[in-house]
Design an enzyme around this catalytic site. Sequence first.
Site, PDB file in Angstrom:
ATOM      1  N   ASP D  18       0.816  -1.213   0.000  1.00 37.76           N
ATOM      2  CA  ASP D  18       0.000   0.000   0.000  1.00 37.76           C
ATOM      3  C   ASP D  18       0.850   1.262   0.000  1.00 37.76           C
ATOM      4  O   ASP D  18       0.638   2.173  -0.809  1.00 37.76           O
ATOM      5  CB  ASP D  18      -0.922   0.028   1.226  1.00 37.76           C
ATOM      6  CG  ASP D  18      -2.057  -0.988   1.103  1.00 37.76           C
ATOM      7  OD1 ASP D  18      -1.952  -1.896   0.256  1.00 37.76           O
ATOM      8  OD2 ASP D  18      -3.023  -0.862   1.867  1.00 37.76           O
ATOM      9  N   ARG D 100       0.720   6.681  17.047  1.00 40.72           N
ATOM     10  CA  ARG D 100       0.588   7.644  15.945  1.00 40.72           C
ATOM     11  C   ARG D 100       1.286   8.974  16.202  1.00 40.72           C
ATOM     12  O   ARG D 100       1.934   9.521  15.311  1.00 40.72           O
ATOM     13  CB  ARG D 100      -0.889   7.873  15.617  1.00 40.72           C
ATOM     14  CG  ARG D 100      -1.657   6.623  15.195  1.00 40.72           C
ATOM     15  CD  ARG D 100      -0.876   5.758  14.286  1.00 40.72           C
ATOM     16  NE  ARG D 100      -1.661   4.691  13.670  1.00 40.72           N
ATOM     17  CZ  ARG D 100      -1.106   3.731  12.960  1.00 40.72           C
ATOM     18  NH1 ARG D 100       0.202   3.660  12.780  1.00 40.72           N
ATOM     19  NH2 ARG D 100      -1.872   2.805  12.406  1.00 40.72           N
ATOM     20  N   ASP D 129      -6.972   6.873  12.551  1.00 41.80           N
ATOM     21  CA  ASP D 129      -5.543   7.127  12.416  1.00 41.80           C
ATOM     22  C   ASP D 129      -5.230   8.371  11.597  1.00 41.80           C
ATOM     23  O   ASP D 129      -4.304   9.107  11.907  1.00 41.80           O
ATOM     24  CB  ASP D 129      -4.852   5.893  11.817  1.00 41.80           C
ATOM     25  CG  ASP D 129      -4.735   4.786  12.845  1.00 41.80           C
ATOM     26  OD1 ASP D 129      -4.638   5.108  14.041  1.00 41.80           O
ATOM     27  OD2 ASP D 129      -4.738   3.614  12.462  1.00 41.80           O
ATOM     28  N   SER D 183      -7.541  -6.360   8.493  1.00 42.42           N
ATOM     29  CA  SER D 183      -6.453  -5.385   8.457  1.00 42.42           C
ATOM     30  C   SER D 183      -5.741  -5.358   9.798  1.00 42.42           C
ATOM     31  O   SER D 183      -6.382  -5.444  10.844  1.00 42.42           O
ATOM     32  CB  SER D 183      -7.073  -4.027   8.126  1.00 42.42           C
ATOM     33  OG  SER D 183      -6.219  -2.996   8.509  1.00 42.42           O
TER      34      SER D 183
END
Lengths: 411, 411, 411, 411
Positions: D18, D100, D129, D183
Site C-alpha cells: 500500500d 501515531r 488514524d 487489516s
Amino acid sequence: MRVKDVKKVVLAYSGGLDTSVILKWLQTTYNCEVVTFTADLGQGEELGPARKKAELLGIRPENIFIDDLREEFVRDFVFPMFRANALYEGMYLLGTSIARPLIAKRQIEIAEQVGADAVCHGATGKGNDQVRFEIGYYALKPDVKVIAPWREWDLTSRTKLIEFAEQHQIPISKDKRGEAPFSVDANLLHSSSEGKVLEEPWDEPPEVVWQRTIRPEDAPDTPTEIVIEFERGDAVGINGERLSPAELLTRLNALGKENGIGRLDLVENRFVGMKSRGCYETPGGTILYVAHRAMESITLDREAAHLKDSLMPRYAELVYNGFWFSPERRMLQALVDESQHSVSGEVRLKLYKGNTIVTGRRSPNSLYSMKHVTFEEDQGAYDQTDAQGFIKLNALRLRLGAMAGRKGGTL
Amino acid sequence: MRVKDVKKVVLAYSGGLDTSVILKWLQTTYNCEVVTFTADLGQGEELGPARKKAELLGIRPENIFIDDLREEFVRDFVFPMFRANALYEGMYLLGTSIARPLIAKRQIEIAEQVGADAVCHGATGKGNDQVRFEIGYYALKPDVKVIAPWREWDLTSRTKLIEFAEQHQIPISKDKRGEAPFSVDANLLHSSSEGKVLEEPWDEPPEVVWQRTIRPEDAPDTPTEIVIEFERGDAVGINGERLSPAELLTRLNALGKENGIGRLDLVENRFVGMKSRGCYETPGGTILYVAHRAMESITLDREAAHLKDSLMPRYAELVYNGFWFSPERRMLQALVDESQHSVSGEVRLKLYKGNTIVTGRRSPNSLYSMKHVTFEEDQGAYDQTDAQGFIKLNALRLRLGAMAGRKGGTL
Amino acid sequence: MRVKDVKKVVLAYSGGLDTSVILKWLQTTYNCEVVTFTADLGQGEELGPARKKAELLGIRPENIFIDDLREEFVRDFVFPMFRANALYEGMYLLGTSIARPLIAKRQIEIAEQVGADAVCHGATGKGNDQVRFEIGYYALKPDVKVIAPWREWDLTSRTKLIEFAEQHQIPISKDKRGEAPFSVDANLLHSSSEGKVLEEPWDEPPEVVWQRTIRPEDAPDTPTEIVIEFERGDAVGINGERLSPAELLTRLNALGKENGIGRLDLVENRFVGMKSRGCYETPGGTILYVAHRAMESITLDREAAHLKDSLMPRYAELVYNGFWFSPERRMLQALVDESQHSVSGEVRLKLYKGNTIVTGRRSPNSLYSMKHVTFEEDQGAYDQTDAQGFIKLNALRLRLGAMAGRKGGTL
Amino acid sequence: MRVKDVKKVVLAYSGGLDTSVILKWLQTTYNCEVVTFTADLGQGEELGPARKKAELLGIRPENIFIDDLREEFVRDFVFPMFRANALYEGMYLLGTSIARPLIAKRQIEIAEQVGADAVCHGATGKGNDQVRFEIGYYALKPDVKVIAPWREWDLTSRTKLIEFAEQHQIPISKDKRGEAPFSVDANLLHSSSEGKVLEEPWDEPPEVVWQRTIRPEDAPDTPTEIVIEFERGDAVGINGERLSPAELLTRLNALGKENGIGRLDLVENRFVGMKSRGCYETPGGTILYVAHRAMESITLDREAAHLKDSLMPRYAELVYNGFWFSPERRMLQALVDESQHSVSGEVRLKLYKGNTIVTGRRSPNSLYSMKHVTFEEDQGAYDQTDAQGFIKLNALRLRLGAMAGRKGGTL
C-alpha cells in the site's frame, strides 16, 4: 460538495436582504420549490413584511410559514437551560445558541409536513450557528439535504450580494446598501453583536453596539426592588403576578434594560476552532440567572448543588456547540431536572445600574436551618463534639501520608 | 475527648477578647506553657496591642510571635487560587478559606521551632474554620495535639465568657461587653460577616455589615478606568506600575472599595453539613477575578480553558473544605499552573458603581486571530468548506441514532 | 456519647454469636425492648436458626422479623448499580456496599411499624459498614437513635465477648470459640473476606479464603458458552430462559463459580481514611459487568457512553461511602437510567478458567452500521472527503497555537 | 480539495504494497520529491527490505530514513499513558492510538531537516488514524501540507491498486495479491485487527486473527509468578532484573503471550462518528496495567487516586482521538505525573491462562497502615469513637433534608 436533486427546500427566512438573496439563489441554482419559514422568537421585528416579501419573491402562500414560537422558546429551551445555570466559559448566557435548535426543529417539522427533501439556513461558514442548525437538522431527520449558501456560493462580498439582489429585483432598503458596522442576532433572551468594528479585542465597543440595554451610567439613581417566584426550578411570577414563560422573560427584559443590566463584552472560543469577540445583552436572563442560583441556595442539598456545578460547564459546552438534540444533553437534563423538584419559593432582588443584588430568599422547602446554624444556644440541635471525629477521620489519610514522610499533602 | 499531657501549645492569637480568654483558659485548664502567634494577613488591625496584651497575660517575650505574612499570603495562597478562577458555589471568592492554611502552616512551623506538642485555635465547633485549621495541622505535623476550646469548654454564653475574663483580669474593651451584632473575619483578600442579625436569609443585611466597600449608590458617578498587567497567570502591575503581590491587592482593594465593588450576600453550604448565610466583601479580588478571566480569554487554548473550568468547582470545594495541604489540591494546582505559562498581557477595565467591566485585552501571546475570524475577506486563512465535513462527522453518530429510530437524541 | 432513653430498638440480627451478644447487651445496657430483623440477601445461610435463637434469647415472636429480600435486592439495588457499570477504584464491584442500604431501609420500615425509636447494627468502628448503615438510617428517619455497640462497649477482645456470652447463656457453636482467621460478609452478589491472615498485603491469600468460586486451575478445561439477554439495561434471561433478577444472578453465580470467575484481591481506600485489604468473590456480577458493557457497546451513543464513564467513579464512590439514599446518587441514577432505554439485545460469552470473554453481541437497537464502517465499497454511506474538514477544524486551535509559538500543544 | 505545489513530501513508509503504491502515486500525481520514513516501533518486521524497496522505487539514499524508535516509544509515550491507567471505553489499552503521535512527530522532524513542505500517511478516510496523524502534524508544524491519498485517489478497490502497482513495476509479494481477510496494525504495545471477516459483531473472531498471544486454552497449566518493580510510576524491572522501557515491555509481551493474556474483542466508538469492531492483543500492556494499579493501591492517597480515576476517561479519549500534542493532554499529564512521585515498590503477579492475578504488593512508601486497620487491638492508633462524629456530620445534610420531608435523599 453541493447536494443534488433538491426538489423542495425549507428556508429559515428572516425577510431581510441576505435571506432574500438566498431565496432567489436557491430558486436559480437548485431550480427547486422554496418554502419559507419565519419565526417570532422575540427578536422584536414585525413578521408581516416577511410574508409580503416572500410573496413578492414568488413564494406561494401555502409555502409561507410564520410562527410565533416565543412561549415554546422560553418554556422548552430557555428555562431548562437556566435550570442548569449554564454559563459558557464562565460568562456567556448562551442567548444565540439556545434559539438555533428550536428553529432547526420547526424547519424539520415543516419539511416533513410539506414533503421537502432539503433545508437551508443563512449562517456563514466561520461561525457556530451553521453547526447548531445542521446538527439539529441531522439529529431530527438524518436523510435531510442541507444547503448552506454561504459555504457554497460566490457572493463573497457585499458588492456582489447587492448586485445579485438588483439583478433579481430584490428590494433593498436604503440602510442595507452600505455595510453594517457589525452583525446582530436577537431573540427574547438576548441580542448579540460581532464582527467589523468589534474585531479588535483591545478596543472598547462603541456605545451604538448596545441596543437592548441602557448604559449603567444612564440608569436610574434609585434601585428597583423585585420579587421573583419560582416553582420547581422555573420562574413563574414577578411581584406576585403570575406570568407565562415568555411574558415573564419579557418583563425581566424591560426591568434589566432600564437598569443597565446584562451587558457582556467577551472573547470566546468557537466550536470551529477560532476565538471571536462578541458583545451580548441578556437583561432578563442575567436577572433570572442570579435569582435562580439564589433560589437554589436555600432549597438544594449541598452535594446536589455541587454535582450540578461540576457538570454545568459540560452542559453549557453542549448547548454552545449545537448538541441540544443529543443523548448526552438529555442525560444531563435528566440529572438537572431531578434536582429541581423542591426549587420553589421567592427571591428578592435589587436592580441598580448594572447590578443584580440578592437581598432575600425564602421557601417552604428551605433546607436552611436557623436552629442548627445559630450563634445562639441551639438547644442541642447540633453537637459540637461531633466535629472532632469528623475532622479526625477526614484528616486520617493526610496524617498517614505525613507519617510516611509526605508532609502537607506532597506526593 | 480532651487531649492529655500538653506541655507547650501554640495559640493563634488575635489579641481580642475571645483569644485572650482562650489563652488564660489554656493556662488554667492544661497547666501548660502558651506560645502566642499573631499574623498580619492584612486584616487592618495594629499588631502592637496584641504583643502588649500577651505580655500582660503573662506570656514570656520569647513565646510571642508576630509575623507580617501579607506577601506570602497573596503570593503563595491567593494568587495560585486565582489562577484557578476558583468560585465556591458559583459565587464566593473564598476569602476566609484561603487564609486558614497559611495560619496553620505558620503555627506548625513555630511549634516545631519552640518544641511545642500542641496547637490551639479559636474557631467554633459549628463552622468550617475549625476543619481548615485542623486539617492543616494534621497534614503538616501528624502527631500534633489539637485543642479547640469552643468544642471543649463550658463558656457557652457571652455572659460566662465575660465572667471568666473578669475573674482572670483580662482587660475588656468597652465595646466588647455587649454582644456584637454579627461576627467578622478579615484579611487582605476579604471581610466576611455572619451570624446574629444576618441569620434570617429573607432579611436584607443592614448597611452596617458592609465595612470594606462603600455602597454602589455612594460610589462616584464617573467610571474609573484601569489597566492590569499579567505575567504567567499572576497580576504584576496596575496602570504601568509594577507592584508586589500584596501591594497590588491592596491597590485593587482601594479601587474596589471606592467603586462599591465586591459585595456578596450568600447562603452557602458548609462542609460540616448545614447551610449558613454570609456577607462577603472582596473588592480587589472581584476585580482580579474578572481581569484574570479576560486575560485567559485571549491567551488560553479552548480545551485548556474548558478543562480548567470543569475542574474549578472541585478545586474551590477543596479550598473551602480545608484541603489546601492535600495531594489532590497539589495535583489540580499542577494542572492549573501548567496552563498559565502564556497568560500574560494587559486587561483594561472600567470600575463603576459595583460593576467591573472589561473594555479591552491584549497579549503578545494572543491566540485571537483577526485574520481567521474576520467578516472581511480573509485571504484564505480559513477554508469555509472545511465546515461541511466538520459538521457532517460531528453529526454522524446522531444521524445513525436517528436512522435507528432515536430522533433528536432520544435514547 | 451514648444515646439515652431508648425504648425499643430494631437490631440487624444474623443469628450468629456477635449479634446475639449485641442483643443481650442491648437488653442489659439500655433496658429496652429489642426487635430483631434478619434478612435473606442470598448469603447462603438458613434463617430458621436465627428465629429460634432470637426466641431463646427472649425476643417475643411479634418482635422477630425475617424477610426474604433477594428479589428486591437484585432488582432495586444491584441492577440499577450495574446499569452504571460501577467499579470502585477501578476494580471492586461493590458487593458489600450495595447491600447495606437495603438492610437500613428495612430496619427503618420495621422501626416505623413497631414504633421503635432506635436501630442497632453490628458493624465495627473502623469500617465502612457503620457509615453505610447509619447514613441510611438518618436519611430515612432523621430523628432515629443509632446504637453502634462496637463503638461503645468494652467487649474489645474475643475473650471478653465469649465471657459475656457465657454469662448470659448465649449458645456458642464450637467453631466460634476460637478466633476466625478472617472476617466474612456474603450476599447474593458477592462474598468478602478481610482481616487477620489477610492483613499483610504482600502475602498471597490462603486458598481457604475463597469460598464462593473454585480456583481457575480447577475449573473445567472446556469453556462454557452462554447468551445473556438484556432489556433496557437489565439482564432478563440466560440462554433463552427468562429469569427473575434474583434467579438470574443465582444462575450466573453458579456459572461463575464453576469457571473460577470473579476473584479479586485488592487494597482499597476506606471512607474512614485508612487503606484495607479485601478478598472479594463476585462470580455472577463479574459476568454481568462484562456482558452489560458489551451490550452497551452496540446500543449506546458514543457521547452517552463517555458521559456515563466519566461519572462512574463518582457513582461508585457514593455507593461505597454509603450515600445510596442521597440526592446526588438519585441525580446520577436519573442520568444513567435515561441512557438505558435502548440497551436491549443479546451478548454471547465464553466462560473459561477465570476469564469472561465476549464473543458476540446483537440488538434490534444496534447503532453499529456495517454499511458505514465497512472496508468494502460503502455505496456512498460515508463520504471520506468529510474527514478532511473534520480534521482541519479540530486542528485549527492547535495550528493557531503553534503559529503563536506553542508547538505540540505546549502552553 | 487537494493541496497544491508540493515540492518535497515525507511519507510514512512501511515498505508494504500500500505505501509503495502511495510512494509512486505521490511521484506521479504531485511530481514532487519523496522522502520515506520507516520506523521500528516494535511491530516485529525487518526494516532492511523497506530500505531496499524504497531504493528500487527510485528514492535517493539520503531521502530514506529508518529509525529504531522503540525506546522512545515506550519511555515517552507508553509509560506516561500507563501512569494514567488509561482505558478507552473501559476496556481498550490504546495500543494503536499511542503510536501515531510519535510517527507524526518524527515525520515532522524529518520534514524540517530536509526542508520538505508536505507529509503523507497511508491511513484511510474512515478511521481514527488519519486524525491522529494529521492533528500531530498540524500541532507541530502548522503550515505543513498534508496528503492523505486514501481520501484523494481513485484506487478505491484492491483490483485497481494491484493494477496501479503492476503498471508502475511495484513488486507484489504473492500473499498480497488476494485481499487480506482483515487489516492489521502492530507495535511493541499491541496488535490490532479489524475489518472484513470481523465486521459482523455477533460472529466470534476466527482464531487466525490472534497473532500475538496463544489461546488461553493452550497456555501452560501451571501459573507463572513474576515480580515487577516500579519507580515513580514506571516499571523498571522484572524479577530483580533492571530493564530499559522497551526491554521491559518486550519481556512482558513474551510472558503475556505464553499465558494467553491480553486479548480483547471490542465494539468501540470512533472519533469520526461510527462504531467499529476491533480485536486487540496487548499482552505485556495488560500485565503492566494490572501491576500499576496494584502498585498505586498502596502508595497513592485515596483522593489522589480518585481524582486520577475521575479524569482517566477524558485522558483516554484525548489519546484515542489523537490529541496527544494538545494543551489539555499536557495539563492532565502534569496532574497525573504529580501523583506518581511515591509510586515505587514491587508487585507480585500470577499469570495463568488469560488471567493476571495480583498476589502481593509492597513499597517503602506504603500508605497501608496495618496498625490502623488491624482487627486486633491497635494500641490507640485509631479512636473508634471518632467515627460517630464523622458519620453524624456526613449525615447532617441528609437529616436536614429528611426533616424537610425529603426522605431517603429525594429531591
